[in-house]
Design a protein around this motif. Structure first.
Motif, PDB file in Angstrom:
ATOM      1  N   ARG A  79     -37.864 -29.389   1.112  1.00 25.09           N
ATOM      2  CA  ARG A  79     -39.277 -29.759   1.102  1.00 25.09           C
ATOM      3  C   ARG A  79     -39.633 -30.511   2.375  1.00 25.09           C
ATOM      4  N   ALA A  82     -39.726 -28.065   5.271  1.00 24.70           N
ATOM      5  CA  ALA A  82     -40.943 -27.250   5.233  1.00 24.70           C
ATOM      6  C   ALA A  82     -42.151 -28.072   5.674  1.00 24.70           C
ATOM      7  N   ASP A  83     -42.230 -29.333   5.241  1.00 29.74           N
ATOM      8  CA  ASP A  83     -43.346 -30.187   5.650  1.00 29.74           C
ATOM      9  C   ASP A  83     -43.334 -30.430   7.152  1.00 29.74           C
ATOM     10  N   ARG A  84     -42.129 -30.665   7.721  1.00 32.93           N
ATOM     11  CA  ARG A  84     -42.035 -30.862   9.178  1.00 32.93           C
ATOM     12  C   ARG A  84     -42.467 -29.610   9.930  1.00 32.93           C
ATOM     13  N   LEU A  85     -42.018 -28.460   9.457  1.00 34.97           N
ATOM     14  CA  LEU A  85     -42.416 -27.207  10.110  1.00 34.97           C
ATOM     15  C   LEU A  85     -43.919 -27.001  10.024  1.00 34.97           C
ATOM     16  N   GLU A  86     -44.502 -27.312   8.886  1.00 33.47           N
ATOM     17  CA  GLU A  86     -45.945 -27.157   8.727  1.00 33.47           C
ATOM     18  C   GLU A  86     -46.697 -28.092   9.675  1.00 33.47           C
ATOM     19  N   ARG A  87     -46.260 -29.352   9.776  1.00 33.71           N
ATOM     20  CA  ARG A  87     -46.925 -30.290  10.687  1.00 33.71           C
ATOM     21  C   ARG A  87     -46.781 -29.830  12.139  1.00 33.71           C
ATOM     22  N   LEU A  89     -46.358 -26.746  13.211  1.00 32.85           N
ATOM     23  CA  LEU A  89     -47.193 -25.563  13.392  1.00 32.85           C
ATOM     24  C   LEU A  89     -48.661 -25.958  13.507  1.00 32.85           C
ATOM     25  N   MET A  90     -49.090 -26.943  12.723  1.00 32.93           N
ATOM     26  CA  MET A  90     -50.481 -27.397  12.815  1.00 32.93           C
ATOM     27  C   MET A  90     -50.758 -28.007  14.192  1.00 32.93           C
ATOM     28  N   ARG A  91     -49.775 -28.761  14.746  1.00 30.19           N
ATOM     29  CA  ARG A  91     -49.961 -29.319  16.093  1.00 30.19           C
ATOM     30  C   ARG A  91     -50.091 -28.205  17.128  1.00 30.19           C
ATOM     31  N   GLU A  93     -51.122 -25.103  16.556  1.00 36.41           N
ATOM     32  CA  GLU A  93     -52.417 -24.456  16.337  1.00 36.41           C
ATOM     33  C   GLU A  93     -53.557 -25.298  16.891  1.00 36.41           C
TER      34      GLU A  93
END
Length: 112
Positions: A79, A82-87, A89-91, A93
């Motif tokens: 978890r 996944a949260d680190r990857l999402e953050r 990816l948001m940076r 983007e």
């Protein structure tokens, strides 16, 4: 019976043999089902280590390990990854969107 000894003996042997065969078939089927049930119980409860074979945790222990990976624990769970990857990816983007906006603004200034 028929009164003929060898025919009577043959009939009795056939009937008894058939009965024994049916009973044996039923017992073997029951043992097969019981073996599958034993495997299911072993999977649920787990098995202790034996010489040359490591211990196998039960299904409830394995589910608990999976559930632990699905909860954040400040760094090492799936978890958290996944949260680190999402953050991240948001940076990326957000950076890309800002770069594109800057590029469009530069083009508007050059065109206008």
């Amino acid at each position: 019976m028929t009164g003929i000894v060898w025919v009577d003996v043959f009939a009795i042997v056939t009937i008894v043999g058939g009965g024994v065969a049916l009973i044996w078939k039923g017992i073997s089927l029951l043992l097969r089902k019981l073996r599958r049930l034993t495997h299911l119980v072993d999977d649920c409860l787990g098995e202790p280590a034996r010489p040359g074979v490591p211990a196998r945790p039960g299904i409830f222990e394995r589910i608990a390990l999976i559930e632990a990976e699905l909860r954040p624990n400040h760094g090492s769970s799936l978890r958290d990854v996944a949260d680190r990857l999402e953050r991240g990816l948001m940076r990326v983007e957000d950076g890309l969107a800002a770069h594109l906006e800057q590029h469009r603004a530069d083009q508007r200034r050059n065109d206008g």
